[in-house]
Design a protein around this motif. Sequence first.
Motif, PDB file in Angstrom:
ATOM      1  N   LEU A   1       0.820  -1.219   0.000  1.00 20.79           N
ATOM      2  CA  LEU A   1       0.000   0.000   0.000  1.00 20.79           C
ATOM      3  C   LEU A   1       0.855   1.270   0.000  1.00 20.79           C
ATOM      4  O   LEU A   1       0.339   2.365  -0.223  1.00 20.79           O
ATOM      5  CB  LEU A   1      -0.946   0.022   1.202  1.00 20.79           C
ATOM      6  CG  LEU A   1      -2.048  -1.039   1.190  1.00 20.79           C
ATOM      7  CD1 LEU A   1      -2.810  -1.020   2.511  1.00 20.79           C
ATOM      8  CD2 LEU A   1      -2.986  -0.850   0.021  1.00 20.79           C
ATOM      9  N   ALA A   2       2.164   1.119   0.221  1.00 15.14           N
ATOM     10  CA  ALA A   2       3.057   2.286   0.247  1.00 15.14           C
ATOM     11  C   ALA A   2       3.002   3.069  -1.066  1.00 15.14           C
ATOM     12  O   ALA A   2       3.198   4.285  -1.064  1.00 15.14           O
ATOM     13  CB  ALA A   2       4.488   1.852   0.557  1.00 15.14           C
ATOM     14  N   LEU A   3       2.726   2.401  -2.174  1.00  9.31           N
ATOM     15  CA  LEU A   3       2.612   3.084  -3.470  1.00  9.31           C
ATOM     16  C   LEU A   3       1.536   4.171  -3.444  1.00  9.31           C
ATOM     17  O   LEU A   3       1.596   5.133  -4.198  1.00  9.31           O
ATOM     18  CB  LEU A   3       2.238   2.087  -4.567  1.00  9.31           C
ATOM     19  CG  LEU A   3       3.319   1.153  -5.052  1.00  9.31           C
ATOM     20  CD1 LEU A   3       2.721   0.090  -5.964  1.00  9.31           C
ATOM     21  CD2 LEU A   3       4.390   1.932  -5.797  1.00  9.31           C
ATOM     22  N   LEU A   4       0.555   4.012  -2.572  1.00  9.67           N
ATOM     23  CA  LEU A   4      -0.578   4.932  -2.528  1.00  9.67           C
ATOM     24  C   LEU A   4      -0.426   6.020  -1.471  1.00  9.67           C
ATOM     25  O   LEU A   4      -1.129   7.029  -1.516  1.00  9.67           O
ATOM     26  CB  LEU A   4      -1.876   4.164  -2.248  1.00  9.67           C
ATOM     27  CG  LEU A   4      -2.133   2.933  -3.106  1.00  9.67           C
ATOM     28  CD1 LEU A   4      -3.405   2.237  -2.647  1.00  9.67           C
ATOM     29  CD2 LEU A   4      -2.219   3.312  -4.564  1.00  9.67           C
ATOM     30  N   GLY A   5       0.462   5.815  -0.534  1.00  3.90           N
ATOM     31  CA  GLY A   5       0.592   6.707   0.624  1.00  3.90           C
ATOM     32  C   GLY A   5       1.039   8.118   0.313  1.00  3.90           C
ATOM     33  O   GLY A   5       0.775   9.037   1.085  1.00  3.90           O
ATOM     34  N   GLY A   6       1.679   8.352  -0.812  1.00  9.57           N
ATOM     35  CA  GLY A   6       2.175   9.686  -1.136  1.00  9.57           C
ATOM     36  C   GLY A   6       1.126  10.629  -1.711  1.00  9.57           C
ATOM     37  O   GLY A   6       1.371  11.814  -1.868  1.00  9.57           O
ATOM     38  N   THR A   7      -0.057  10.110  -2.013  1.00  9.95           N
ATOM     39  CA  THR A   7      -1.119  10.955  -2.565  1.00  9.95           C
ATOM     40  C   THR A   7      -1.925  11.542  -1.419  1.00  9.95           C
ATOM     41  O   THR A   7      -2.460  10.793  -0.600  1.00  9.95           O
ATOM     42  CB  THR A   7      -2.030  10.130  -3.491  1.00  9.95           C
ATOM     43  OG1 THR A   7      -1.220   9.500  -4.481  1.00  9.95           O
ATOM     44  CG2 THR A   7      -3.067  11.006  -4.168  1.00  9.95           C
ATOM     45  N   PRO A   8      -2.017  12.875  -1.345  1.00 11.19           N
ATOM     46  CA  PRO A   8      -2.768  13.487  -0.240  1.00 11.19           C
ATOM     47  C   PRO A   8      -4.277  13.310  -0.426  1.00 11.19           C
ATOM     48  O   PRO A   8      -4.914  13.992  -1.217  1.00 11.19           O
ATOM     49  CB  PRO A   8      -2.362  14.958  -0.307  1.00 11.19           C
ATOM     50  CG  PRO A   8      -1.926  15.177  -1.710  1.00 11.19           C
ATOM     51  CD  PRO A   8      -1.416  13.872  -2.219  1.00 11.19           C
ATOM     52  N   LEU A   9      -4.813  12.346   0.287  1.00  8.48           N
ATOM     53  CA  LEU A   9      -6.247  12.060   0.265  1.00  8.48           C
ATOM     54  C   LEU A   9      -6.747  11.921   1.694  1.00  8.48           C
ATOM     55  O   LEU A   9      -5.968  11.588   2.599  1.00  8.48           O
ATOM     56  CB  LEU A   9      -6.525  10.748  -0.482  1.00  8.48           C
ATOM     57  CG  LEU A   9      -6.250  10.705  -1.974  1.00  8.48           C
ATOM     58  CD1 LEU A   9      -6.386   9.280  -2.494  1.00  8.48           C
ATOM     59  CD2 LEU A   9      -7.193  11.626  -2.724  1.00  8.48           C
ATOM     60  N   LYS A  10      -8.013  12.108   1.865  1.00  7.79           N
ATOM     61  CA  LYS A  10      -8.629  11.871   3.172  1.00  7.79           C
ATOM     62  C   LYS A  10      -9.122  10.414   3.158  1.00  7.79           C
ATOM     63  O   LYS A  10     -10.228  10.112   2.740  1.00  7.79           O
ATOM     64  CB  LYS A  10      -9.788  12.835   3.412  1.00  7.79           C
ATOM     65  CG  LYS A  10     -10.382  12.711   4.782  1.00  7.79           C
ATOM     66  CD  LYS A  10     -11.457  13.750   5.001  1.00  7.79           C
ATOM     67  CE  LYS A  10     -12.046  13.561   6.386  1.00  7.79           C
ATOM     68  NZ  LYS A  10     -13.139  14.490   6.624  1.00  7.79           N
ATOM     69  N   TRP A  11      -8.244   9.516   3.588  1.00  5.44           N
ATOM     70  CA  TRP A  11      -8.537   8.095   3.553  1.00  5.44           C
ATOM     71  C   TRP A  11      -9.586   7.740   4.603  1.00  5.44           C
ATOM     72  O   TRP A  11      -9.506   8.192   5.742  1.00  5.44           O
ATOM     73  CB  TRP A  11      -7.276   7.274   3.803  1.00  5.44           C
ATOM     74  CG  TRP A  11      -6.234   7.421   2.727  1.00  5.44           C
ATOM     75  CD1 TRP A  11      -5.140   8.228   2.750  1.00  5.44           C
ATOM     76  CD2 TRP A  11      -6.201   6.749   1.477  1.00  5.44           C
ATOM     77  NE1 TRP A  11      -4.440   8.097   1.589  1.00  5.44           N
ATOM     78  CE2 TRP A  11      -5.051   7.194   0.777  1.00  5.44           C
ATOM     79  CE3 TRP A  11      -7.038   5.813   0.862  1.00  5.44           C
ATOM     80  CZ2 TRP A  11      -4.726   6.736  -0.482  1.00  5.44           C
ATOM     81  CZ3 TRP A  11      -6.694   5.348  -0.394  1.00  5.44           C
ATOM     82  CH2 TRP A  11      -5.550   5.806  -1.061  1.00  5.44           C
ATOM     83  N   ILE A  12     -10.527   6.919   4.228  1.00  9.88           N
ATOM     84  CA  ILE A  12     -11.502   6.368   5.178  1.00  9.88           C
ATOM     85  C   ILE A  12     -10.802   5.288   5.997  1.00  9.88           C
ATOM     86  O   ILE A  12     -11.007   5.160   7.197  1.00  9.88           O
ATOM     87  CB  ILE A  12     -12.737   5.791   4.442  1.00  9.88           C
ATOM     88  CG1 ILE A  12     -13.454   6.908   3.711  1.00  9.88           C
ATOM     89  CG2 ILE A  12     -13.649   5.053   5.400  1.00  9.88           C
ATOM     90  CD1 ILE A  12     -14.511   6.423   2.732  1.00  9.88           C
ATOM     91  N   ARG A  13      -9.960   4.534   5.322  1.00  7.15           N
ATOM     92  CA  ARG A  13      -9.148   3.488   5.969  1.00  7.15           C
ATOM     93  C   ARG A  13      -7.869   3.362   5.176  1.00  7.15           C
ATOM     94  O   ARG A  13      -7.890   3.370   3.938  1.00  7.15           O
ATOM     95  CB  ARG A  13      -9.913   2.165   5.994  1.00  7.15           C
ATOM     96  CG  ARG A  13      -9.114   1.030   6.598  1.00  7.15           C
ATOM     97  CD  ARG A  13      -9.947  -0.222   6.707  1.00  7.15           C
ATOM     98  NE  ARG A  13      -9.122  -1.375   7.011  1.00  7.15           N
ATOM     99  CZ  ARG A  13      -9.543  -2.606   7.050  1.00  7.15           C
ATOM    100  NH1 ARG A  13     -10.820  -2.884   6.823  1.00  7.15           N
ATOM    101  NH2 ARG A  13      -8.733  -3.606   7.335  1.00  7.15           N
ATOM    102  N   PHE A  14      -6.770   3.240   5.856  1.00 10.68           N
ATOM    103  CA  PHE A  14      -5.482   3.037   5.195  1.00 10.68           C
ATOM    104  C   PHE A  14      -4.634   2.152   6.081  1.00 10.68           C
ATOM    105  O   PHE A  14      -4.175   2.572   7.152  1.00 10.68           O
ATOM    106  CB  PHE A  14      -4.773   4.377   4.945  1.00 10.68           C
ATOM    107  CG  PHE A  14      -3.580   4.235   4.059  1.00 10.68           C
ATOM    108  CD1 PHE A  14      -3.715   4.230   2.676  1.00 10.68           C
ATOM    109  CD2 PHE A  14      -2.301   4.102   4.587  1.00 10.68           C
ATOM    110  CE1 PHE A  14      -2.618   4.086   1.845  1.00 10.68           C
ATOM    111  CE2 PHE A  14      -1.203   3.957   3.766  1.00 10.68           C
ATOM    112  CZ  PHE A  14      -1.359   3.958   2.395  1.00 10.68           C
TER     113      PHE A  14
END
Length: 189
Positions: A174-187
């Motif tokens: 999931l680290a590939l996605l962590g750099g995008t600034p989003l308001k994650w519901i769950r991460f």
Amino acid sequence: MQAPPLDLPDELGPFYRLAQHRPRCLGVQNRLLPLSELQTDPKGEMLVFGEENQGGFFWSLLWTLDGPEADPTIWFREYDEPPIAEQEPLSGFLIQFSLYEASVGAEYVALCDQVTEQQLDRLTEGLLPVPLRPFCAAFPTRFYVAPGLVLHVSDQRGDAGFSVWAGATHRAALALLGGTPLKWIRFDG
């Protein structure tokens, strides 16, 4: 409804043989019906072989006395609405179904809704798009993959943007996605 004879399209045979050893292939959120539960619709025109987890919709294929069509069209039907053809035939549908279930059934997930197109472009930069037309007639869904990661993107109704759900075999994927600034519901990464 009656139980049909087991004269199935060629693509379903290997899928059901795989499911004998890996029952999760039949789904964890939605499901493809086990062979013993295949049935025709009330009119006897469609072979119902998959359903949504709450029974809100189902997938079927045309049922004829001539035997199964090679790589048939899959029909999506919601409640009492008219059926809508899925964009991919059975062979592509089975890939998409498997990718969808892999993402929602994963131990490690990341999910977000109301994602803008610009955010989505940034989020999927390092991922490979799956070269199939959108899955699921109600909420057109596209897939992206990377090692150990399946991400599906669904169009939300209205101007709400996109819904994103990623499933991973390990939290590091999931680290590939962590750099995008989003308001994650769950991460879980």
